[in-house]
Design an enzyme around this catalytic site. Structure first.
Site, PDB file in Angstrom:
ATOM      1  N   GLN A   1     -22.122  73.840  49.831  1.00 46.12           N
ATOM      2  CA  GLN A   1     -20.990  74.446  49.103  1.00 46.12           C
ATOM      3  C   GLN A   1     -21.281  74.413  47.589  1.00 46.12           C
ATOM      4  O   GLN A   1     -22.440  74.509  47.227  1.00 46.12           O
ATOM      5  CB  GLN A   1     -19.659  73.774  49.442  1.00 46.12           C
ATOM      6  CG  GLN A   1     -19.185  74.036  50.862  1.00 46.12           C
ATOM      7  CD  GLN A   1     -19.777  73.074  51.864  1.00 46.12           C
ATOM      8  OE1 GLN A   1     -19.777  71.885  51.645  1.00 46.12           O
ATOM      9  NE2 GLN A   1     -20.276  73.579  52.966  1.00 46.12           N
TER      10      GLN A   1
ATOM     11  N   ASP B   1     -22.919  79.762  48.482  1.00 53.35           N
ATOM     12  CA  ASP B   1     -23.785  80.884  48.879  1.00 53.35           C
ATOM     13  C   ASP B   1     -24.662  81.383  47.739  1.00 53.35           C
ATOM     14  O   ASP B   1     -24.991  82.562  47.662  1.00 53.35           O
ATOM     15  CB  ASP B   1     -22.940  82.056  49.431  1.00 53.35           C
ATOM     16  CG  ASP B   1     -21.956  81.590  50.479  1.00 53.35           C
ATOM     17  OD1 ASP B   1     -22.401  80.901  51.396  1.00 53.35           O
ATOM     18  OD2 ASP B   1     -20.754  81.893  50.371  1.00 53.35           O
TER      19      ASP B   1
ATOM     20  N   HIS C   1     -27.569  78.329  55.447  1.00 53.48           N
ATOM     21  CA  HIS C   1     -28.579  78.903  54.576  1.00 53.48           C
ATOM     22  C   HIS C   1     -29.693  79.543  55.383  1.00 53.48           C
ATOM     23  O   HIS C   1     -30.010  79.127  56.489  1.00 53.48           O
ATOM     24  CB  HIS C   1     -29.108  77.905  53.542  1.00 53.48           C
ATOM     25  CG  HIS C   1     -29.491  76.580  54.091  1.00 53.48           C
ATOM     26  ND1 HIS C   1     -28.726  75.459  53.910  1.00 53.48           N
ATOM     27  CD2 HIS C   1     -30.553  76.221  54.824  1.00 53.48           C
ATOM     28  CE1 HIS C   1     -29.314  74.452  54.506  1.00 53.48           C
ATOM     29  NE2 HIS C   1     -30.408  74.869  55.062  1.00 53.48           N
TER      30      HIS C   1
HETATM   31  P1  IMP Z   1     -13.997  74.367  54.876  1.00 57.22           P
HETATM   32  O1  IMP Z   1     -15.122  73.733  54.119  1.00 57.22           O
HETATM   33  O2  IMP Z   1     -14.431  75.000  56.176  1.00 57.22           O
HETATM   34  O3  IMP Z   1     -12.822  73.448  55.044  1.00 57.22           O
HETATM   35  O4  IMP Z   1     -13.451  75.612  53.994  1.00 57.22           O
HETATM   36  C1  IMP Z   1     -12.813  75.405  52.738  1.00 57.22           C
HETATM   37  C2  IMP Z   1     -13.201  76.494  51.758  1.00 57.22           C
HETATM   38  O5  IMP Z   1     -14.574  76.360  51.416  1.00 57.22           O
HETATM   39  C3  IMP Z   1     -13.051  77.918  52.298  1.00 57.22           C
HETATM   40  O6  IMP Z   1     -12.661  78.775  51.235  1.00 57.22           O
HETATM   41  C4  IMP Z   1     -14.448  78.275  52.755  1.00 57.22           C
HETATM   42  O7  IMP Z   1     -14.672  79.663  52.750  1.00 57.22           O
HETATM   43  C5  IMP Z   1     -15.265  77.572  51.680  1.00 57.22           C
HETATM   44  N1  IMP Z   1     -16.608  77.221  52.128  1.00 57.22           N
HETATM   45  C6  IMP Z   1     -16.963  76.218  52.952  1.00 57.22           C
HETATM   46  N2  IMP Z   1     -18.280  76.189  53.121  1.00 57.22           N
HETATM   47  C7  IMP Z   1     -18.792  77.188  52.386  1.00 57.22           C
HETATM   48  C8  IMP Z   1     -20.129  77.653  52.132  1.00 57.22           C
HETATM   49  O8  IMP Z   1     -21.124  77.114  52.611  1.00 57.22           O
HETATM   50  N3  IMP Z   1     -20.226  78.730  51.305  1.00 57.22           N
HETATM   51  C9  IMP Z   1     -19.155  79.302  50.718  1.00 57.22           C
HETATM   52  N4  IMP Z   1     -17.908  78.906  50.917  1.00 57.22           N
HETATM   53  C10 IMP Z   1     -17.728  77.855  51.744  1.00 57.22           C
END
Ligand code: IMP
Length: 450
Positions: free
Chosen positions: A248, A13, A41
């Site tokens: 990410q 983010d 985004h």
């Molecule tokens: P997942 O990617 O949904 O499996 O989530 C795994 C971790 O990554 C969690 O802590 C989410 O909050 C974080 N996460 C996944 N995508 C994003 C993003 O685009 N921005 C910030 N955190 C993310």
């Protein structure tokens, strides 16, 4: 140039979409190389707001190829929703190209993600519950369904059948465990209804309906499916600029982040080679994007997290709520120990610092320059051991704050001296020039540094 990677330098983010959108002016193609619709985004263009989860930021340029690379996990329902949304607003999506080798997030991946998080209880990761982890797990197990499979009904059905069976088993077991837990917690009265529901076949997991639905997705996506690695090579070999856009961020990297509180892919620059099908030598510039402070969503260590007034200031002034899940983000001071680690692991050549305007009104400003372990040892480097990181406390350098509204600043000279000093301190500490500074959400609200 010509290959330029843009990566998140913190926990996500950071505003990568905006930076990509700006740098895309110089590029011929923008390629996403990992992650899925866990990302989100927002781009503000001429006062109009666009939110994307899967489609790369370059889609608003009609003359640039906009690529979803093989390393992305793609939920076809979500992607088609984004395509339809853009078409309704008059945006041409003819330049969207999708790798035939990208893996699909299937309905059972989403169910498993949620069930897994519930099962973990207090140990849950706080995933976005979009099915990301289970989809990458199937990819590694060689049980994944790929975009190209959508084009052959027979193959698709066979592959879904093979993948579905173990999922039905796992979901059944998880629901039995959930029932037991509920019973222990004394919620017996809901039990009957839940049991009846769980005994009925879940329509979302019906092989035939799922196959039919996905064949239809295939028809709609077919014009966009392409050999995207070749597309990148042709552009790179012709000396054109190609941007590899990470989703990410570094500290959420499956191998190098704060495991297990990470995502299931590799958001670092090196992963652009695998996720787009290019060579390491194709990447000549790496831009890291960091906020002027730090945020994190989901669970996991965050040494500079703030709980008091300064943290509230960041949440409120920075509108720190997730684009994908709406969750309030955890906020804290900028962590230069972690940033220096991100600089090295990505081989960053430039930094973009976003949301500097949010710091206005905070005095003094703090940046973490080292950690102290529980035993009192000084830690100058980001610790690889999870337990040490969990209990590390940051030590700060205090820098003078500024009060002025900087959202109208467009050149470095317009910025208050304290803001310039802050940027210089960060750049000197991590050893990478800050080339771009965000001072507000708008596309034009940036300061390019010399
Ligand atoms: P997942 O990617 O949904 O499996 O989530 C795994 C971790 O990554 C969690 O802590 C989410 O909050 C974080 N996460 C996944 N995508 C994003 C993003 O685009 N921005 C910030 N955190 C993310």
């Amino acid at each position: 140039m010509p290959g330029l990677a843009i990566v998140g330098a913190q926990w996500g983010d950071e505003g990568k979409g905006k930076v990509t959108d700006l740098l895309a002016e110089r590029a011929d193609a923008i390629v996403r190389f990992q992650g899925g619709n866990n990302a989100g985004h927002t781009i503000v263009r001429d006062g109009e707001e666009f939110k994307f989860h899967l489609i790369p930021s370059g889609i608003l340029y009609p003359d640039k190829a906009c690529v979803i690379g093989n390393g992305v996990v793609l939920d076809p329902r979500i992607l088609l929703g984004e395509i339809d949304g853009l078409r309704r607003r008059g945006v041409d999506v003819g330049n969207l190209k999708i790798s035939a080798n990208a893996h699909l997030i299937m309905p059972y991946h989403v169910l498993l993600d949620t069930a897994g998080e519930i099962k973990l209880g207090k140990l849950s990761i706080g995933t976005t519950r979009r099915g990301i982890g289970p989809c990458y797990a199937d990819k590694a197990l060689r049980l994944g369904i790929r975009v190209q499979d959508l084009l052959d009904e027979k193959i698709l059905r066979t592959k879904i059948r093979a993948a579905l069976e173990p999922k039905q088993q796992a979901l059944r077991e998880l629901s039995v465990q959930r029932r037991k837990l509920r019973k222990e917690a004394g919620e017996g009265e809901r039990e009957g209804a839940e049991e009846a529901y769980e005994a009925a076949p879940d329509p979302r997991l019906d092989l035939h309906a799922m196959t039919e639905e996905h064949v239809n997705y295939g028809h709609r996506l077919e014009p966009h499916i392409a050999d995207t690695a070749r597309l990148c090579w042709e552009k790179l070999d012709a000396g054109r600029t190609v941007i590899f856009e990470g989703a990410q961020a570094t500290l959420l990297d499956l191998d190098h982040g704060t495991y297990p509180f990470v995502t299931s892919s590799n958001p670092i620059a090196g992963a652009a080679t695998v996720g787009a099908g290019i060579a390491p030598s194709d990447i000549e510039e790496v831009w890291g994007v960091a906020k002027a402070y730090a945020t994190r969503v989901g669970a996991g260590p965050f040494p500079t997290e703030l709980e008091g007034e300064a943290g509230r200031h960041m949440v409120e002034k920075g509108h720190e709520f997730g684009t994908t899940t709406g969750r309030e983000r955890r906020c804290g001071w900028m962590d230069l120990v972690a940033l220096r680690y991100a600089v090295r692991i990505n081989g960053m050549t430039s930094l973009a610092i976003t949301k500097l305007d949010v710091l206005s009104g905070l005095d003094p400003l703090r940046v973490a320059v080292r950690y102290r372990s529980r035993e009192g040892a000084q830690l100058d480097r980001f610790p690889y051991h999870q337990s040490i990181l969990h209990s590390a406390t940051p030590e700060y350098e205090e820098l003078p704050g500024f009060d002025a509204d900087i959202s109208e600043c467009r050149s470095e000279a317009d910025l208050p001296r304290q803001a310039r000093d802050y940027l210089d301190f960060v750049a000197d500490f991590v050893g990478v020039p800050i080339e771009l500074v965000g001072v507000g959400p708008g596309r034009e609200q940036v300061v390019w540094r010399d």
